[in-house]
Design a protein around this motif. Structure first.
Motif, PDB file in Angstrom:
ATOM      1  N   GLN A  44     -10.952  -2.960   2.439  1.00 50.95           N
ATOM      2  CA  GLN A  44     -10.084  -2.021   1.715  1.00 50.95           C
ATOM      3  C   GLN A  44      -9.239  -2.677   0.615  1.00 50.95           C
ATOM      4  O   GLN A  44      -9.151  -2.133  -0.493  1.00 50.95           O
ATOM      5  N   ASN A  48      -9.410  -1.297  -3.159  1.00 51.45           N
ATOM      6  CA  ASN A  48      -8.221  -0.695  -3.775  1.00 51.45           C
ATOM      7  C   ASN A  48      -7.823  -1.407  -5.063  1.00 51.45           C
ATOM      8  O   ASN A  48      -7.147  -0.826  -5.914  1.00 51.45           O
ATOM      9  N   SER A  49      -8.229  -2.659  -5.190  1.00 52.66           N
ATOM     10  CA  SER A  49      -7.891  -3.441  -6.380  1.00 52.66           C
ATOM     11  C   SER A  49      -8.970  -3.362  -7.460  1.00 52.66           C
ATOM     12  O   SER A  49      -8.884  -4.047  -8.472  1.00 52.66           O
ATOM     13  N   GLU A  52     -14.623  -3.092  -5.435  1.00 53.50           N
ATOM     14  CA  GLU A  52     -15.462  -2.590  -4.347  1.00 53.50           C
ATOM     15  C   GLU A  52     -16.855  -3.213  -4.370  1.00 53.50           C
ATOM     16  O   GLU A  52     -17.509  -3.359  -3.330  1.00 53.50           O
ATOM     17  N   SER A  78      -5.383   4.337   7.019  1.00 52.65           N
ATOM     18  CA  SER A  78      -5.867   3.882   5.723  1.00 52.65           C
ATOM     19  C   SER A  78      -7.192   3.129   5.846  1.00 52.65           C
ATOM     20  O   SER A  78      -8.114   3.329   5.040  1.00 52.65           O
ATOM     21  N   HIS A  82     -10.894   4.317   4.468  1.00 57.03           N
ATOM     22  CA  HIS A  82     -11.737   3.459   3.635  1.00 57.03           C
ATOM     23  C   HIS A  82     -13.158   3.404   4.186  1.00 57.03           C
ATOM     24  O   HIS A  82     -14.132   3.543   3.439  1.00 57.03           O
ATOM     25  N   HIS A 134      -2.609   8.472   3.478  1.00 53.91           N
ATOM     26  CA  HIS A 134      -4.016   8.425   3.867  1.00 53.91           C
ATOM     27  C   HIS A 134      -4.286   9.313   5.076  1.00 53.91           C
ATOM     28  O   HIS A 134      -5.313   9.999   5.134  1.00 53.91           O
ATOM     29  N   GLY A 181      -0.568   0.007  -0.583  1.00 59.32           N
ATOM     30  CA  GLY A 181      -1.431  -1.172  -0.679  1.00 59.32           C
ATOM     31  C   GLY A 181      -1.005  -2.094  -1.802  1.00 59.32           C
ATOM     32  O   GLY A 181       0.124  -2.591  -1.838  1.00 59.32           O
ATOM     33  N   THR A 182      -1.889  -2.311  -2.762  1.00 55.73           N
ATOM     34  CA  THR A 182      -1.571  -3.216  -3.873  1.00 55.73           C
ATOM     35  C   THR A 182      -0.554  -2.617  -4.839  1.00 55.73           C
ATOM     36  O   THR A 182      -0.005  -3.339  -5.672  1.00 55.73           O
TER      37      THR A 182
END
Length: 245
Positions: A44, A48-49, A52, A78, A82, A134, A181-182
């Motif tokens: 994940q 998310n960054s 993928e 979350s 994913h 999420h 997240g990020t």
């Protein structure tokens, strides 16, 4: 029924008590649970960054670890979202589709699969529930307040089975905590302000504990609580549903 216990990497590293509570809770309700020891990150954070395309080895290992089980259950909305939305395999697409379909967040599994209607749990405290984005908007664990639709909440339904627990009413019941997240790294100031707003709603209404289906959100809010020297504690919902104190 055999369940493969999926414990996300950050839960394993920072909140092992939540993982243990998840295992014990599933065993209490009569489920055979197996923990595949070779499991690692589901991928994940990379996805998310924007990376993928680099998660295929994570996908392959997840399939290797969990494909054989009847269900896969995790204490993290979350990470489950994913897996359900992004797990794929170019070589075995049908296998990946089957695994996605049988992966569940803990509350979702207890409510929708096991259809639990009674729990032997006691937690005599005032608790505020944080509806993670999420869990709420991805897994539909509760009704979104902005919709003109009948209200429901799977986490609340389970928490109402816990002896002595009092749920506090919040002004903004499903507002984001700002973790994301990020996002909390890229937009630190915005993330912190959102977290402070979310925490203050719970504190203002007398919560002794803040709970959620997502430990990532709780980790974010726990840091804010600790920095403000608040007596309010963050605790994963599995620890409450498994409590006997």
């Amino acid at each position: 029924m055999t369940v493969g216990l999926f414990i996300p990497c950050y839960v394993n590293q920072f909140y092992p008590n939540a993982a243990i509570a998840t295992l014990q809770l599933l065993q209490k309700v009569g489920v055979k649970v197996v923990y595949p020891p070779r499991q690692t990150c589901c991928g994940q954070p990379m996805a998310n960054s924007g990376f993928e395309h680099l998660t295929q080895e994570c996908n392959n290992l997840f399939l290797e670890n969990f494909a054989e089980f009847d269900y896969i259950v995790a204490p993290s909305a979350s990470c489950v979202l994913h897996v359900k939305d992004h797990l794929h395999s170019d070589e075995e697409p049908a296998k990946a589709e089957r695994v996605r379909a049988k992966t569940y967040e803990l509350v979702e599994f207890l409510t929708d699969v096991l259809k639990i209607d009674k729990l032997a749990a006691r937690f005599p405290h005032k608790v505020g529930i944080h509806q993670s984005c999420h869990g709420l908007r991805g897994l539909h664990l509760a009704q979104m307040s902005e919709l003109n639709a009948a209200p429901f909440s799977k986490p609340v339904r389970l928490l109402n089975m816990v002896d002595g627990l009092e749920l506090v009413t919040l002004e903004r019941p499903d507002e984001c905590c700002g973790f994301g997240g990020t996002f909390c790294v890229a937009e630190e100031a915005v993330s912190v302000k959102m977290g402070k707003d979310r925490v203050s709603d719970h504190v203002r209404h007398g919560a002794e504990y803040i709970t959620s289906v997502d430990l990532s959100c709780l980790m974010h809010m726990e840091g804010i609580l600790q920095r403000s020297k608040s007596a309010v504690k963050a605790v994963h919902i599995a620890e409450i549903l498994n409590a006997t104190r």
